[in-house]
Design a protein around this motif. Structure first.
Motif, PDB file in Angstrom:
ATOM      1  N   ARG A 183       7.171  14.391 -15.893  1.00  0.00           N
ATOM      2  CA  ARG A 183       8.210  13.698 -15.137  1.00  0.00           C
ATOM      3  C   ARG A 183       8.098  12.214 -15.419  1.00  0.00           C
ATOM      4  NH1 ARG A 183       8.608  14.242  -9.497  1.00  0.00           N
ATOM      5  NH2 ARG A 183      10.463  13.061  -9.895  1.00  0.00           N
ATOM      6  N   THR A 184       9.190  11.531 -15.288  1.00  0.00           N
ATOM      7  CA  THR A 184       9.184  10.073 -15.440  1.00  0.00           C
ATOM      8  C   THR A 184       8.978   9.439 -14.073  1.00  0.00           C
ATOM      9  OG1 THR A 184      10.668  10.184 -17.341  1.00  0.00           O
ATOM     10  CG2 THR A 184      10.520   8.074 -16.201  1.00  0.00           C
ATOM     11  N   ILE A 185       8.058   8.468 -14.023  1.00  0.00           N
ATOM     12  CA  ILE A 185       7.886   7.656 -12.820  1.00  0.00           C
ATOM     13  C   ILE A 185       8.050   6.204 -13.236  1.00  0.00           C
ATOM     14  CG2 ILE A 185       6.391   9.272 -11.602  1.00  0.00           C
ATOM     15  CD1 ILE A 185       4.007   7.542 -12.445  1.00  0.00           C
ATOM     16  N   ARG A 186       8.297   5.343 -12.282  1.00  0.00           N
ATOM     17  CA  ARG A 186       8.523   3.935 -12.583  1.00  0.00           C
ATOM     18  C   ARG A 186       7.506   3.091 -11.815  1.00  0.00           C
ATOM     19  NH1 ARG A 186      14.293   3.508 -12.471  1.00  0.00           N
ATOM     20  NH2 ARG A 186      14.082   4.265 -14.572  1.00  0.00           N
ATOM     21  N   LEU A 187       6.740   2.273 -12.544  1.00  0.00           N
ATOM     22  CA  LEU A 187       5.785   1.365 -11.925  1.00  0.00           C
ATOM     23  C   LEU A 187       6.405  -0.025 -11.866  1.00  0.00           C
ATOM     24  CD1 LEU A 187       2.409   2.362 -13.659  1.00  0.00           C
ATOM     25  CD2 LEU A 187       3.356   3.206 -11.524  1.00  0.00           C
ATOM     26  N   LEU A 188       6.532  -0.565 -10.648  1.00  0.00           N
ATOM     27  CA  LEU A 188       7.149  -1.876 -10.468  1.00  0.00           C
ATOM     28  C   LEU A 188       6.350  -2.713  -9.478  1.00  0.00           C
ATOM     29  CD1 LEU A 188      10.913  -0.840 -10.113  1.00  0.00           C
ATOM     30  CD2 LEU A 188       9.796  -1.785 -12.132  1.00  0.00           C
ATOM     31  N   LYS A 189       6.406  -4.033  -9.666  1.00  0.00           N
ATOM     32  CA  LYS A 189       5.795  -4.950  -8.699  1.00  0.00           C
ATOM     33  C   LYS A 189       6.686  -5.025  -7.472  1.00  0.00           C
ATOM     34  CE  LYS A 189       3.734  -7.856 -12.226  1.00  0.00           C
ATOM     35  NZ  LYS A 189       3.895  -9.066 -12.999  1.00  0.00           N
ATOM     36  N   ARG A 190       6.096  -5.373  -6.348  1.00  0.00           N
ATOM     37  CA  ARG A 190       6.828  -5.530  -5.092  1.00  0.00           C
ATOM     38  C   ARG A 190       7.982  -6.502  -5.262  1.00  0.00           C
ATOM     39  NH1 ARG A 190       6.612  -9.442  -1.213  1.00  0.00           N
ATOM     40  NH2 ARG A 190       7.225  -8.825   0.889  1.00  0.00           N
ATOM     41  N   GLU A 191       7.720  -7.615  -5.928  1.00  0.00           N
ATOM     42  CA  GLU A 191       8.750  -8.649  -6.118  1.00  0.00           C
ATOM     43  C   GLU A 191       9.935  -8.121  -6.921  1.00  0.00           C
ATOM     44  OE1 GLU A 191       5.451  -9.130  -7.027  1.00  0.00           O
ATOM     45  OE2 GLU A 191       4.933 -10.118  -5.155  1.00  0.00           O
ATOM     46  N   THR A 192       9.663  -7.308  -7.928  1.00  0.00           N
ATOM     47  CA  THR A 192      10.736  -6.733  -8.747  1.00  0.00           C
ATOM     48  C   THR A 192      11.603  -5.806  -7.907  1.00  0.00           C
ATOM     49  OG1 THR A 192       9.285  -6.837 -10.675  1.00  0.00           O
ATOM     50  CG2 THR A 192      11.227  -5.427 -10.855  1.00  0.00           C
ATOM     51  N   ILE A 193      10.976  -4.996  -7.057  1.00  0.00           N
ATOM     52  CA  ILE A 193      11.728  -4.082  -6.191  1.00  0.00           C
ATOM     53  C   ILE A 193      12.585  -4.858  -5.211  1.00  0.00           C
ATOM     54  CG2 ILE A 193      11.506  -2.312  -4.396  1.00  0.00           C
ATOM     55  CD1 ILE A 193       8.917  -1.430  -5.889  1.00  0.00           C
TER      56      ILE A 193
END
Length: 199
Positions: A183-193
């Motif tokens: 499955r694809t998951i997305r890792l993002l910083k809090r600021e990006t979200i």
């Protein structure tokens, strides 16, 4: 002499018959692979805004095509259902960068994790054929990774590459049959979200 020969032949035949009747089959009759279902990560995880409001992530747990978002710095809460016709044995979770996620080569670091858990049950009374597992606090994401890149004289902290990663789940039953799911998951910083959600 004839009686003695006949006695030897009978004892050899009896030994052969006993040997073959007591021999256990070394081949497993289980050829059906286990099944992996309902893989979820960080369902209803939240990011708190500067104003104290919560933005909930991964709320559509019934959508099989969804891409779960993991906030860098958060622990990963992983859940999945495993089934097998005879007995489950072990499973493994691997998180690696998606090949299409090019990032800033030389300026960021790739998050990678490989964890396995074994023995769904030990002994006859605990053989598991259908189980849902929930693992938390075992995989922790970080915002930076210390490593040494070409041209570095010492290791330093590089920001983790944001974007798409592959979550691979593998399961093995006690007979050695395997199944896997990616499955694809997305890792993002809090600021990006926050930036993408509050626009």
């Amino acid at each position: 002499m004839n009686k003695r020969f006949l006695l030897i032949v009978i004892s050899v035949l009896c030994t052969i018959i006993i040997f073959f009747s007591c021999e256990k089959s070394t081949e497993s009759s289980d050829t059906e692979p286990p099944k992996i279902m309902d893989v979820k990560t960080n369902i209803k995880d939240a990011v708190v805004t500067d104003l104290g409001d919560s933005l909930f992530l991964n709320t559509d747990s019934l959508n099989i095509a969804r891409i779960d978002t993991i906030v860098l710095g958060h622990r990963i809460l992983f859940s999945a259902r495993f089934t097998d016709n005879e007995a489950l044995s072990s499973y493994k979770v691997v998180i690696d960068v998606d090949p299409a996620n090019e990032g800033n080569e030389g300026e960021d670091a790739i998050f990678y994790v490989s964890r396995g858990w074994t023995l769904f049950g030990q002994g006859l009374e605990s053989v598991k054929k259908d189980t849902t597992i929930v693992k938390q606090n075992n995989i922790i994401t970080t915002e930076t990774i210390e490593e040494m890149k070409a041209g570095d004289t010492v290791a330093k902290d590089y920001p983790v590459r944001e974007g798409d990663y592959s979550l691979k789940v593998c399961c093995v039953d006690k007979a050695g049959n395997r199944d896997s799911l990616i499955r694809t998951i997305r890792l993002l910083k809090r600021e990006t979200i926050l930036k993408s959600r509050l626009q």
